[in-house]
Design a protein around this motif. Structure first.
Motif, PDB file in Angstrom:
ATOM      1  N   GLY A   1       0.793  -1.220   0.000  1.00 60.22           N
ATOM      2  CA  GLY A   1       0.000   0.000   0.000  1.00 60.22           C
ATOM      3  C   GLY A   1       0.823   1.267   0.000  1.00 60.22           C
ATOM      4  N   LEU A   2       2.144   1.132   0.075  1.00 64.58           N
ATOM      5  CA  LEU A   2       3.017   2.302   0.083  1.00 64.58           C
ATOM      6  C   LEU A   2       3.833   2.347  -1.207  1.00 64.58           C
ATOM      7  N   SER A   3       3.892   3.499  -1.843  1.00 62.81           N
ATOM      8  CA  SER A   3       4.700   3.661  -3.049  1.00 62.81           C
ATOM      9  C   SER A   3       5.998   4.376  -2.702  1.00 62.81           C
ATOM     10  N   VAL A   4       7.109   3.876  -3.249  1.00 60.59           N
ATOM     11  CA  VAL A   4       8.439   4.369  -2.900  1.00 60.59           C
ATOM     12  C   VAL A   4       9.224   4.672  -4.163  1.00 60.59           C
ATOM     13  N   GLY A   5       9.836   5.847  -4.194  1.00 62.53           N
ATOM     14  CA  GLY A   5      10.732   6.216  -5.283  1.00 62.53           C
ATOM     15  C   GLY A   5      12.132   6.456  -4.746  1.00 62.53           C
ATOM     16  N   VAL A   6      13.143   5.954  -5.452  1.00 62.95           N
ATOM     17  CA  VAL A   6      14.541   6.120  -5.059  1.00 62.95           C
ATOM     18  C   VAL A   6      15.261   6.893  -6.161  1.00 62.95           C
ATOM     19  N   ILE A   7      16.020   7.898  -5.762  1.00 65.23           N
ATOM     20  CA  ILE A   7      16.813   8.674  -6.711  1.00 65.23           C
ATOM     21  C   ILE A   7      18.289   8.457  -6.390  1.00 65.23           C
ATOM     22  N   GLU A   8      19.031   7.928  -7.353  1.00 61.81           N
ATOM     23  CA  GLU A   8      20.451   7.635  -7.170  1.00 61.81           C
ATOM     24  C   GLU A   8      21.265   8.364  -8.247  1.00 61.81           C
TER      25      GLU A   8
END
Length: 612
Positions: free
Chosen positions: A41-48
């Motif tokens: 239910g949680l959306s996660v974005g990662v910026i590298e």
């Protein structure tokens, strides 16, 4: 190893509405992203900022440690010229790749003593003592026990109750060792140091064989990208690489007047983007770049921000301060040339090719061997009571520390404390960047490293304006000033390093290790035991910076940058989760502790989000 990372464009990434945006896909960032995205239910974005590199030989093969340093996967930071080092600047390698520095380090896997983590709690950081962190250490790891023969031959001990058995990072003892390792334990025993059979169980003092972040099934490095992102098909997790975060976007609440993190601005290629975070922005950019990002976002010392052309939103002079690093010197000895030596692979193409073929065919041989001979000792083990007391008195008088910080540092000199104030590592091969022998002389060398664990030298990391007064940019490397050996505290560090060098020399001159040693080569034996100039001219970093976004404890924003839940003071929905939150340096290589911090940080985020 990790599966191929699903491709996503910067435009697609910016158009998504994430619950959490994680800044930095390194050691801590991938742990946080993986744990949060376990909840569908949680959306996660990662910026590298770095690339996604899968199955890179110089990352995955254990014996290739160090080969990525200074290359395209390294940020290649440098310190300012250091007066305490004779004006030298030091290289500060940090990983610029998915997986961060866990892809570049030397795979040491150890923990500090109970007292080190309890000291964080004593400062008022509730929930950060040894007993609080142990479950998260164990959660991050799967320990693979050695077989009985290897255990007995190489003194491979462990506390079964203290190690994890189902975590993502695969940890193990090596199956092959340098020839000198067989002599290490007995040599330290001759100097009254005991083998520590529970060196990850709350005390690291003594002599022991090191555990490694190496998967014994494949004999490859186990690191954040290979171990925490095995299931990249999660629809609620997106990873954008080659994207540089320029700032956290902050807005002021009309009703409360509080600043609130709403998203992240970043640059990908030649374009600028902003992505929205509905719940939180979590900065996991490490001790160098987490304070840099906060300052670029308007959070920091108002004078530094004004000079850099950044609008001040939260005035916190602690951002970027409290920098503490492990200080290292490398003593070189000429050894028996008949012993297998890792330097052979650098000098002999045929030997290197044979080692590569052996590793590819059988996962054995020189490319599986890492530095494993370790010892952590208190100063009282080799300094007189009067000397230790003199150092303790100097520590007690230092005014650049808070009273509670000073009390903890002073107590570490107590002979009854039994803390690992200095680390020694011995291995065959020349590890010094300053000793360059003639390759034609046929001589072989070994290295004794000494690494100061509780430095008093305390520096800072800050942004600076670009040329001609141009405002600071994320593309500009921050100013790194560790202040090695500077001020009264730095003089304590220099004095202790001199004593430690004398004991390093004594270790290598003690049998049975002395049986394979011909002479000290660097500093030259003719220099005797006057090591001060050598230490000043050759000290380097052990690449363990902490503290630049420290937990403030009971003094709050007067002393730190984040609270005990890792929330940035004065800003809603913004956290920092990485090594920068450590208020005091620890006696250990940092890798395992950073994983534990990230595991605990993710757990707290989920608690505060009320996700079961």
């Amino acid at each position: 190893m990790a599966q191929q990372i699903p491709s996503i464009t910067a435009t697609e990434f910016a158009s998504r509405r994430f619950d959490f945006v994680v800044v930095g896909g390194g050691t801590a960032g991938l742990v946080v992203a993986a744990r949060l995205s376990e909840h569908s239910g949680l959306s996660v974005g990662v910026i590298e900022a770095g690339p996604a590199v899968i199955d890179h030989e110089h990352i995955s093969v254990p014996g290739h440690y160090g080969r990525t340093i200074g290359g395209p996967l390294d940020w290649k930071f440098e310190t300012t010229p250091q007066p305490g080092l004779g004006g030298r600047s030091l290289a500060w390698p940090r990983g610029k790749v998915l997986g961060g520095t866990s892809a570049l380090n030397f795979m040491a896997w150890n923990r500090a003593s109970r007292e080190d983590y309890d000291a964080w709690s004593q400062l008022g950081n509730t929930g950060w003592g040894w007993d609080d962190l142990l479950p998260f250490f164990k959660k991050s790891e799967t320990f693979r026990p050695p077989d009985q023969q290897n255990r007995e031959q190489n003194k491979l001990f462990y506390d079964a109750e203290a190690v994890g058995t189902s975590g993502p990072i695969q940890i193990s003892y090596a199956t092959e060792y340098s020839a000198s390792h067989q002599l290490w334990h007995d040599t330290l025993h001759a100097l009254d140091a005991e083998t520590n059979e529970k060196h990850v169980g709350g005390s690291n003092v003594g002599v022991w064989t090191n555990i490694l972040s190496v998967d014994p099934s494949s004999v490859t490095r186990s690191y954040a990208a290979s171990s925490y992102l095995p299931n990249t098909s999660r629809s609620n997790l997106s990873v954008l690489t080659d994207a540089l975060v320029t700032r956290v976007t902050l807005s002021k609440s009309d009703s409360t007047g509080e600043w609130e993190a709403t998203g992240v601005s970043f640059r990908h290629g030649d374009e600028d983007f902003t992505v929205f975070a509905a719940r939180e922005v979590i900065i996991c950019a490490g001790s160098v770049q987490s304070p840099q990002i906060l300052e670029l976002s308007g959070i920091g010392n108002q004078e530094i921000l004004a000079q850099a052309g950044v609008e001040v939103k939260i005035n916190n002079p602690n951002v970027g301060e409290n920098l503490q690093d492990h200080i290292m010197a490398a003593m070189i000895f000429e050894v028996d040339p008949s012993l297998p030596n890792p330097d052979d692979l650098k000098a002999d193409d045929a030997a290197a090719a044979a080692a590569k073929e052996q590793y590819e065919q059988t996962k054995t041989g020189p490319l599986t061997i890492l530095a494993n001979s370790m010892s952590y000792l208190p100063f009282s083990h080799f300094m007189s009571t009067d000397t230790v007391q003199s150092l303790a008195d100097k520590a007690a008088s230092l005014q650049e520390f808070t009273a509670q910080d000073r009390a903890i540092r002073h107590a570490r000199f107590d002979p009854q404390a039994k803390l690992g104030q200095i680390e020694y590592i011995f291995d065959l091969g020349n590890w010094s960047p300053f000793f360059r022998p003639d390759p034609s002389d046929g001589k072989k060398y070994a290295t004794c490293l000494q690494i100061l664990q509780y430095p008093f030298s305390k520096g800072n990391i800050h942004i600076r304006p670009g040329p001609d007064g141009v405002p600071a940019s994320a593309a500009d490397k921050p100013q790194i000033d560790p202040k090695y050996y500077e001020g009264p505290g730095g003089q304590i560090d220099l004095e202790t390093m001199e004593y430690c060098a004398k004991f390093a020399d004594k270790i290598v001159k003690t049998k049975p290790l002395a049986n394979i040693v011909k002479a000290r080569a660097f500093p030259p034996a003719s220099d005797g035991d006057d090591f001060k100039d050598w230490i000043v001219s050759t000290t380097i970093t052990d690449w363990h910076p902490v503290g630049t976004c420290a937990m403030g404890g009971r003094l709050g924003i007067q002393s730190g940058v984040v609270d005990e839940r890792l929330r940035v003071y004065g800003v809603r929905n913004l956290r920092v989760i990485d090594a920068s939150i450590m208020p005091l340096q620890i006696s250990a290589h940092l890798q395992a502790t950073v994983y534990a911090i990230a595991e605990k940080g993710a757990h707290m985020v989920l608690e505060d989000t009320a996700v079961n």
